[in-house]
Design a protein around this motif. Structure first.
Motif: not given
Length: 192
Positions: A34-36, A43-45, A146-150, A172-177
């Protein structure tokens, strides 16, 4: 108390401690997932904050350049379309694509300064360029974070434990920017 009862109590105690430890460990893994996920969202914000700043600077930059480059209508239209696309986008992926489109149009706009030497000397233009350069640097930093968090959440989701914890937490899996296909090359600007 007989030896059989003592042995049973010891076994029961060990199992209870082991079970409690396993439950606490599982809760910790759930909370980690959940934290991740929240880190990715946060980070997206931050990326969006910096993109918004960029989009807010663009109209001022365009107005300054318009006085020097009245015949560069296509560039100005592309900037306006990219800006509109960004604010109408619903998902992170759509916003990232719109931001990539803006980067292409913006790079063409910035290349105009080579054609119009007076533009480079304009104080308003120089201030806007400094602000835009600072914003671009901030966007690059926030995009990397953001990409590091993803990467962290996606890596965790691929581990044995992470797969179960993420599924349980609904992560869910996150998408890279990433830059959209075709926008990874330097644009070529021709002046006739």
């Amino acid at each position: 108390m007989s030896n059989g009862i003592k042995t049973a109590l010891i076994i029961f105690g060990v199992l209870a401690v082991f079970s409690a430890g396993a439950v606490l460990w599982g809760i910790g893994q759930y909370n980690k997932a959940v934290a991740m996920d929240e880190e990715v969202r946060g980070q997206w914000a931050q990326v969006e904050n910096q993109l918004k700043r960029r989009f807010d600077l663009i109209p001022n930059l365009v107005e300054t350049v318009k006085g020097y480059a009245k015949h560069e209508k296509e560039i100005f239209e592309n900037l306006a379309k990219a800006r509109t696309s960004y604010f109408q986008a619903g998902s992170m992926q759509e916003k990232a694509a719109a931001a990539g489109g803006l980067e292409t149009a913006l790079s063409r706009l910035l290349m105009l300064q080579e054609t119009y030497p007076d533009l480079k000397a304009n104080e308003s233009y120089l201030k806007l360029m400094d602000s835009l350069e600072g914003t671009e640097n901030r966007i690059a930093v926030e995009r990397k974070r953001y990409n590091d968090a993803v990467q962290a959440v996606n890596t965790y989701r691929r581990t044995v434990v992470g797969r179960f914890a993420a599924a349980l937490a609904g992560v869910e899996a996150a998408q890279y920017f990433n830059l959209p296909e075709g926008e990874q090359q330097t644009p070529k600007v021709k002046f006739d």
